[in-house]
Motif scaffolding. Structure first.
Motif, mmCIF file in Angstrom:
data_model
loop_
_atom_site.group_PDB
_atom_site.id
_atom_site.type_symbol
_atom_site.label_atom_id
_atom_site.label_comp_id
_atom_site.label_asym_id
_atom_site.label_seq_id
_atom_site.Cartn_x
_atom_site.Cartn_y
_atom_site.Cartn_z
ATOM 1 N N ARG A 63 55.320 28.349 52.058
ATOM 2 C CA ARG A 63 56.443 29.129 51.542
ATOM 3 C C ARG A 63 57.618 28.213 51.240
ATOM 4 O O ARG A 63 58.293 28.349 50.218
ATOM 5 C CB ARG A 63 56.858 30.204 52.545
ATOM 6 C CG ARG A 63 58.175 30.866 52.160
ATOM 7 C CD ARG A 63 58.575 32.033 53.008
ATOM 8 N NE ARG A 63 59.958 32.383 52.759
ATOM 9 C CZ ARG A 63 60.397 33.003 51.674
ATOM 10 N NH1 ARG A 63 59.554 33.348 50.720
ATOM 11 N NH2 ARG A 63 61.683 33.275 51.526
ATOM 12 N N ALA A 64 57.877 27.249 52.138
ATOM 13 C CA ALA A 64 58.976 26.319 51.910
ATOM 14 C C ALA A 64 58.727 25.483 50.654
ATOM 15 O O ALA A 64 59.638 25.230 49.870
ATOM 16 C CB ALA A 64 59.154 25.412 53.130
ATOM 17 N N LYS A 65 57.487 25.070 50.447
ATOM 18 C CA LYS A 65 57.154 24.329 49.225
ATOM 19 C C LYS A 65 57.388 25.187 47.989
ATOM 20 O O LYS A 65 57.885 24.699 46.966
ATOM 21 C CB LYS A 65 55.687 23.878 49.271
ATOM 22 C CG LYS A 65 55.388 22.781 50.272
ATOM 23 C CD LYS A 65 53.899 22.439 50.245
ATOM 24 C CE LYS A 65 53.546 21.417 51.307
ATOM 25 N NZ LYS A 65 52.106 21.070 51.288
ATOM 26 N N ALA A 66 57.017 26.458 48.083
ATOM 27 C CA ALA A 66 57.222 27.364 46.954
ATOM 28 C C ALA A 66 58.708 27.478 46.620
ATOM 29 O O ALA A 66 59.101 27.459 45.443
ATOM 30 C CB ALA A 66 56.636 28.746 47.271
ATOM 31 N N LEU A 67 59.538 27.589 47.653
ATOM 32 C CA LEU A 67 60.980 27.652 47.425
ATOM 33 C C LEU A 67 61.492 26.367 46.779
ATOM 34 O O LEU A 67 62.292 26.401 45.838
ATOM 35 C CB LEU A 67 61.698 27.895 48.751
ATOM 36 C CG LEU A 67 61.616 29.316 49.303
ATOM 37 C CD1 LEU A 67 61.994 29.335 50.777
ATOM 38 C CD2 LEU A 67 62.529 30.240 48.517
ATOM 39 N N ARG A 97 54.947 34.034 47.665
ATOM 40 C CA ARG A 97 53.730 33.234 47.642
ATOM 41 C C ARG A 97 52.516 34.121 47.446
ATOM 42 O O ARG A 97 52.093 34.835 48.350
ATOM 43 C CB ARG A 97 53.609 32.481 48.968
ATOM 44 C CG ARG A 97 54.032 31.041 48.870
ATOM 45 C CD ARG A 97 52.856 30.122 48.869
ATOM 46 N NE ARG A 97 52.037 30.277 50.054
ATOM 47 C CZ ARG A 97 50.715 30.225 50.031
ATOM 48 N NH1 ARG A 97 50.085 30.053 48.904
ATOM 49 N NH2 ARG A 97 50.028 30.364 51.142
ATOM 50 N N MET A 98 51.991 34.172 46.237
ATOM 51 C CA MET A 98 50.758 34.907 45.914
ATOM 52 C C MET A 98 50.693 36.300 46.521
ATOM 53 O O MET A 98 49.754 36.612 47.256
ATOM 54 C CB MET A 98 49.530 34.122 46.382
ATOM 55 C CG MET A 98 49.312 32.819 45.664
ATOM 56 S SD MET A 98 47.716 32.088 46.097
ATOM 57 C CE MET A 98 47.768 32.133 47.869
ATOM 58 N N PRO A 99 51.661 37.167 46.284
ATOM 59 C CA PRO A 99 51.546 38.518 46.844
ATOM 60 C C PRO A 99 50.496 39.317 46.095
ATOM 61 O O PRO A 99 50.351 39.188 44.889
ATOM 62 C CB PRO A 99 52.952 39.098 46.616
ATOM 63 C CG PRO A 99 53.415 38.415 45.367
ATOM 64 C CD PRO A 99 52.838 37.016 45.424
ATOM 65 N N GLY A 138 51.866 30.381 43.032
ATOM 66 C CA GLY A 138 50.482 30.439 43.496
ATOM 67 C C GLY A 138 49.572 30.903 42.379
ATOM 68 O O GLY A 138 49.886 30.744 41.201
ATOM 69 N N GLU A 139 48.457 31.487 42.758
ATOM 70 C CA GLU A 139 47.507 31.953 41.773
ATOM 71 C C GLU A 139 47.980 33.258 41.140
ATOM 72 O O GLU A 139 48.574 34.105 41.808
ATOM 73 C CB GLU A 139 46.133 32.124 42.428
ATOM 74 C CG GLU A 139 45.579 30.802 42.951
ATOM 75 C CD GLU A 139 44.308 30.985 43.752
ATOM 76 O OE1 GLU A 139 43.852 32.142 43.866
ATOM 77 O OE2 GLU A 139 43.783 29.981 44.262
ATOM 78 N N ALA A 175 46.847 26.478 42.083
ATOM 79 C CA ALA A 175 45.813 26.830 43.051
ATOM 80 C C ALA A 175 46.349 26.680 44.465
ATOM 81 O O ALA A 175 47.105 25.751 44.763
ATOM 82 C CB ALA A 175 44.585 25.940 42.855
ATOM 83 N N ASP A 176 45.952 27.603 45.332
ATOM 84 C CA ASP A 176 46.432 27.584 46.713
ATOM 85 C C ASP A 176 46.088 26.264 47.400
ATOM 86 O O ASP A 176 46.904 25.684 48.124
ATOM 87 C CB ASP A 176 45.807 28.752 47.487
ATOM 88 C CG ASP A 176 46.381 28.881 48.886
ATOM 89 O OD1 ASP A 176 47.593 28.692 49.047
ATOM 90 O OD2 ASP A 176 45.605 29.170 49.815
ATOM 91 N N GLU A 177 44.883 25.756 47.168
ATOM 92 C CA GLU A 177 44.466 24.490 47.788
ATOM 93 C C GLU A 177 45.361 23.346 47.335
ATOM 94 O O GLU A 177 45.769 22.498 48.135
ATOM 95 C CB GLU A 177 43.013 24.189 47.428
ATOM 96 C CG GLU A 177 42.482 22.907 48.052
ATOM 97 C CD GLU A 177 41.030 22.654 47.698
ATOM 98 O OE1 GLU A 177 40.491 21.607 48.123
ATOM 99 O OE2 GLU A 177 40.426 23.500 46.991
#
Length: 315
Positions: free
Chosen positions: A101-105, A178-180, A208-209, A236-238
């Motif tokens: 989540r922090a990376k997404a922000l 994050r990918m909800p 995310g995806e 991709a999540d990975e």
């Protein structure tokens, strides 16, 4: 010498080391004016106090759950704590789900930053989400040019805006998810709606995806009804888990950042509808929103946005 540099030299002399004896903002402004004169406005000084107090390596700290400022004590080894955006961008010892989540922000901050906008980061809760404040506020500044490390506004353009009553800037309220999927997607959408009523536009950013077709259709339908924008930064999540930590993403140089953002595929699901800001928005909201509007006022007053501020202001 910039105001920031002057305050870094002056504040250690003025601030008490005991939080119980903290100085209120109005008194600190008075003491600073005795040394620096009347060159800087209250809004500019308040903004700098708030901004500097959010940085772990700054000399100034703000009383938790109270009012006033005091001198931050150093660690036992006397070294400054590394500059960061904690607690927003979490450390490597946190659970992986929170790290992602922090990376997404962090990715969202840099994505908006590269479009030539300022980004204000709101503090986060333990759960990482809030139904009162958004994750980010994105500012579309007036016309200007870079001079050394600052975006300097075009004075004639600012004057024209004032003459015709045009908005001085644009402000978007951003929530990052994050990918909800399923109910989570709708929950994040309505969180975005709830936390964006104060801004010109609200936007949900999904990192995310890409959701499946039915969920994308549902989000588009909600967006059409309520006017909230939806943007997916597809990855991709990975691969997201393999990216550097959030703090590294935030601090990455231009070339490194461009390489990271190249791994994201922006997909616009819906554009948000713009509305007019109320004139007293900053005063009625208070709290961190007050810090946001103090920052905006200070930048407009001096006619420029410094490089670090242009990227992000962390309350």
């Amino acid at each position: 010498m910039s105001l920031r540099s002057q305050l870094e030299e002056l504040l250690p002399e003025l601030l008490p080391s005991d939080p119980a004896q903290a100085i209120k903002g109005t008194e600190l402004i008075r003491l600073v004016r005795l040394r620096l004169g009347e060159e800087y406005s209250d809004a500019s000084l308040r903004y700098h106090f708030s901004f500097m107090a959010s940085e772990p390596d700054s000399e100034i700290a703000k009383v938790e759950r109270g009012q006033g400022y005091y001198r931050r004590m150093r660690e036992k080894d006397g070294q400054r704590a590394p500059r960061g955006l904690l607690p927003l961008f979490l450390g490597e010892n946190e659970p992986d789900v929170l790290n992602c989540r922090a990376k997404a922000l962090a990715l969202a901050v840099r994505q908006y930053d590269t479009t030539g906008r300022g980004v204000f980061v709101f503090s986060t809760s333990e759960t990482g989400t809030s139904w009162i404040k958004p994750d980010l506020a994105v500012v579309e500044w007036p016309e200007g040019e870079w001079e050394e490390n600052a975006l300097v506004f075009d004075k004639s353009a600012l004057q024209r805006r004032r003459m015709i009553g045009a908005p001085m800037m644009g402000i978007r309220s951003i929530c990052v998810a994050r990918m909800p999927g399923g109910e989570d997607g709708r929950r994040e959408f309505f969180r975005t709606l709830a936390t964006s009523r104060w801004a010109q536009c609200g936007e949900l950013v999904i990192v995310g995806e890409l959701p499946d077709d039915s969920e994308c259709a549902a989000l588009r339908g909600l967006a059409a009804e309520f006017g909230v924008g939806v943007l997916c930064l597809e990855i991709a999540d990975e691969r997201l888990g393999e990216l550097p930590g959030a703090e590294e993403i935030f601090k990455a140089g231009d070339e490194e950042c461009a390489a990271l953002l190249a791994e994201l595929t922006p997909v616009r699901l819906a554009a948000g509808r713009l509305k007019t800001l109320e004139a007293d928005t900053g005063e009625t909201l208070g709290g961190e929103f007050g810090a946001l509007f103090d920052w905006l006022a200070a930048c407009l007053e001096r006619g420029s946005v410094e490089e670090y501020e242009f990227r992000v202001s962390c309350y």
